[in-house]
Design a protein around this motif. Sequence first.
Motif, mmCIF file in Angstrom:
data_model
loop_
_atom_site.group_PDB
_atom_site.id
_atom_site.type_symbol
_atom_site.label_atom_id
_atom_site.label_comp_id
_atom_site.label_asym_id
_atom_site.label_seq_id
_atom_site.Cartn_x
_atom_site.Cartn_y
_atom_site.Cartn_z
ATOM 1 N N ARG A 1 -14.601 -68.933 24.325
ATOM 2 C CA ARG A 1 -14.131 -68.226 23.139
ATOM 3 C C ARG A 1 -14.122 -69.129 21.911
ATOM 4 O O ARG A 1 -14.459 -68.701 20.808
ATOM 5 C CB ARG A 1 -12.742 -67.634 23.393
ATOM 6 C CG ARG A 1 -12.752 -66.450 24.356
ATOM 7 C CD ARG A 1 -11.376 -65.801 24.450
ATOM 8 N NE ARG A 1 -11.413 -64.627 25.312
ATOM 9 C CZ ARG A 1 -11.761 -63.406 24.909
ATOM 10 N NH1 ARG A 1 -12.098 -63.216 23.631
ATOM 11 N NH2 ARG A 1 -11.761 -62.386 25.736
ATOM 12 N N TYR B 1 -21.267 -55.162 21.086
ATOM 13 C CA TYR B 1 -21.644 -56.540 21.414
ATOM 14 C C TYR B 1 -22.569 -57.136 20.362
ATOM 15 O O TYR B 1 -23.622 -57.698 20.662
ATOM 16 C CB TYR B 1 -22.267 -56.610 22.820
ATOM 17 C CG TYR B 1 -21.235 -56.437 23.903
ATOM 18 C CD1 TYR B 1 -20.304 -57.430 24.148
ATOM 19 C CD2 TYR B 1 -21.176 -55.269 24.661
ATOM 20 C CE1 TYR B 1 -19.334 -57.277 25.126
ATOM 21 C CE2 TYR B 1 -20.206 -55.102 25.639
ATOM 22 C CZ TYR B 1 -19.287 -56.120 25.869
ATOM 23 O OH TYR B 1 -18.316 -55.964 26.834
ATOM 24 N N THR C 1 -19.091 -53.602 29.905
ATOM 25 C CA THR C 1 -18.627 -54.966 30.118
ATOM 26 C C THR C 1 -19.800 -55.940 30.083
ATOM 27 O O THR C 1 -20.928 -55.563 29.753
ATOM 28 C CB THR C 1 -17.864 -55.053 31.458
ATOM 29 O OG1 THR C 1 -17.233 -56.323 31.567
ATOM 30 C CG2 THR C 1 -18.778 -54.828 32.647
ATOM 31 N N THR C 2 -19.518 -57.193 30.393
ATOM 32 C CA THR C 2 -20.541 -58.237 30.419
ATOM 33 C C THR C 2 -20.679 -58.780 31.831
ATOM 34 O O THR C 2 -19.817 -58.562 32.695
ATOM 35 C CB THR C 2 -20.162 -59.393 29.488
ATOM 36 O OG1 THR C 2 -18.961 -60.018 29.993
ATOM 37 C CG2 THR C 2 -19.919 -58.898 28.064
ATOM 38 N N ARG D 1 -20.295 -61.814 32.689
ATOM 39 C CA ARG D 1 -19.171 -62.738 32.874
ATOM 40 C C ARG D 1 -17.924 -61.989 33.358
ATOM 41 O O ARG D 1 -17.229 -62.425 34.281
ATOM 42 C CB ARG D 1 -18.884 -63.453 31.551
ATOM 43 C CG ARG D 1 -17.751 -64.462 31.592
ATOM 44 C CD ARG D 1 -17.468 -64.978 30.192
ATOM 45 N NE ARG D 1 -18.619 -65.662 29.627
ATOM 46 C CZ ARG D 1 -18.830 -66.973 29.695
ATOM 47 N NH1 ARG D 1 -17.950 -67.735 30.321
ATOM 48 N NH2 ARG D 1 -19.888 -67.510 29.143
ATOM 49 N N GLN D 2 -17.633 -60.847 32.744
ATOM 50 C CA GLN D 2 -16.450 -60.085 33.121
ATOM 51 C C GLN D 2 -16.635 -59.364 34.454
ATOM 52 O O GLN D 2 -15.676 -59.212 35.227
ATOM 53 C CB GLN D 2 -16.111 -59.077 32.016
ATOM 54 C CG GLN D 2 -15.685 -59.706 30.713
ATOM 55 C CD GLN D 2 -14.423 -60.523 30.860
ATOM 56 O OE1 GLN D 2 -13.503 -60.152 31.582
ATOM 57 N NE2 GLN D 2 -14.375 -61.660 30.170
ATOM 58 N N LEU D 3 -17.841 -58.920 34.744
ATOM 59 C CA LEU D 3 -18.109 -58.301 36.038
ATOM 60 C C LEU D 3 -17.849 -59.295 37.157
ATOM 61 O O LEU D 3 -17.246 -58.962 38.186
ATOM 62 C CB LEU D 3 -19.562 -57.814 36.103
ATOM 63 C CG LEU D 3 -20.018 -57.243 37.454
ATOM 64 C CD1 LEU D 3 -19.272 -55.951 37.788
ATOM 65 C CD2 LEU D 3 -21.536 -56.996 37.456
ATOM 66 N N ARG D 4 -18.282 -60.523 36.957
ATOM 67 C CA ARG D 4 -18.075 -61.556 37.966
ATOM 68 C C ARG D 4 -16.591 -61.807 38.195
ATOM 69 O O ARG D 4 -16.138 -62.025 39.322
ATOM 70 C CB ARG D 4 -18.768 -62.848 37.528
ATOM 71 C CG ARG D 4 -18.721 -63.972 38.545
ATOM 72 C CD ARG D 4 -19.425 -65.215 38.030
ATOM 73 N NE ARG D 4 -20.798 -64.933 37.656
ATOM 74 C CZ ARG D 4 -21.250 -64.965 36.403
ATOM 75 N NH1 ARG D 4 -20.434 -65.281 35.416
ATOM 76 N NH2 ARG D 4 -22.504 -64.688 36.147
ATOM 77 N N ALA D 5 -15.821 -61.771 37.124
ATOM 78 C CA ALA D 5 -14.396 -62.075 37.232
ATOM 79 C C ALA D 5 -13.586 -60.900 37.752
ATOM 80 O O ALA D 5 -12.608 -61.090 38.476
ATOM 81 C CB ALA D 5 -13.857 -62.508 35.870
ATOM 82 N N GLY D 6 -13.960 -59.672 37.385
ATOM 83 C CA GLY D 6 -13.113 -58.525 37.662
ATOM 84 C C GLY D 6 -13.596 -57.567 38.712
ATOM 85 O O GLY D 6 -12.830 -56.736 39.199
ATOM 86 N N ASP E 1 -26.041 -60.277 30.438
ATOM 87 C CA ASP E 1 -25.963 -60.860 31.768
ATOM 88 C C ASP E 1 -27.238 -61.642 32.071
ATOM 89 O O ASP E 1 -28.215 -61.100 32.569
ATOM 90 C CB ASP E 1 -25.758 -59.772 32.813
ATOM 91 C CG ASP E 1 -25.580 -60.341 34.218
ATOM 92 O OD1 ASP E 1 -25.344 -61.563 34.330
ATOM 93 O OD2 ASP E 1 -25.677 -59.570 35.181
ATOM 94 N N TRP F 1 -13.830 -55.458 44.767
ATOM 95 C CA TRP F 1 -13.608 -56.705 44.040
ATOM 96 C C TRP F 1 -14.479 -57.792 44.616
ATOM 97 O O TRP F 1 -14.678 -57.882 45.826
ATOM 98 C CB TRP F 1 -12.139 -57.119 44.119
ATOM 99 C CG TRP F 1 -11.242 -56.090 43.501
ATOM 100 C CD1 TRP F 1 -10.539 -55.115 44.135
ATOM 101 C CD2 TRP F 1 -11.006 -55.899 42.115
ATOM 102 N NE1 TRP F 1 -9.867 -54.330 43.228
ATOM 103 C CE2 TRP F 1 -10.141 -54.787 41.983
ATOM 104 C CE3 TRP F 1 -11.441 -56.557 40.954
ATOM 105 C CZ2 TRP F 1 -9.699 -54.324 40.755
ATOM 106 C CZ3 TRP F 1 -10.992 -56.092 39.743
ATOM 107 C CH2 TRP F 1 -10.136 -54.999 39.648
#
Length: 264
Positions: A78, A117, A165-166, A168-173, A184, A256
């Motif tokens: 960020r 985005y 989403t992105t 990065r967020q898919l991987r985390a959530g 991605d 998940w």
Amino acid sequence: MSRRIHVIGIGAGDPDYVTVQAINALNDTQVFFAMDKGEAKRDLVALRQQICARFIREPGYRFVELPDPPRAADGNYRQAVSDWHAARARVWAAAICAELPPEGVGAFLAWGDPSLYDSTLRILDAVAAEVDIRYDVVPGITAIQALTARHRIPLNEIGAPVLITTGRQLRAGGLSGSAIVMLDADCTFQVCPPDTRIWWGAYLGTTDELLVAGTIGEVGPRIVALRAQARARHGWIMDTYLLRPAPEVARKRPVWFPVISTLS
């Protein structure tokens, strides 16, 4: 009088996606500002120039290419993006003052839609804090709209939400229902169960368009290979995809995934 800036959404690649409102804004513009992202992405500037040549009725406009400041690849994500936006704002403010007369009209052409985005509006807010400008926004056809149209599918299932989403967020959530995934570079869909359905598209609306659909198990490796080949050939790629869990999985519970390292 303030300088005026149009932020014009020009769609996902097909010049026919450009709206009448966008054409009117193009014809109102004297100076188009474009980011110079290096030789590998010259196609993106050329496509913008082609759109202007097709729709602007009177000559006299010009393009000003701006150097794109580098973005830090290490450290806090960020903070790196915030610093990058601040550097861009300084470049844009200097260019607007130097290239656009006090009552002039400039424009930034945003790929797809400026709300999705895209950093243009955030950066112009920072510019407006330093330079006397007014700006408006013309919406454009998004990559999401182009993707679902080209695959001939609805974006949502009946009565169900859709997440945008992105990677990065898919991987985390993880995945709990239908999700559009953008930005991605790592083909994060590979962490999904093999019966997850995917509709993927790259270079949407252009002559280089690529489309693949099926389950992750069936077409995942093919997408990974196609994406790598296309990026090597063009020097850049813009792609997105829609994911849906298998129907019986979606009815039971969210899916998940564990955090994994990036693939490149």
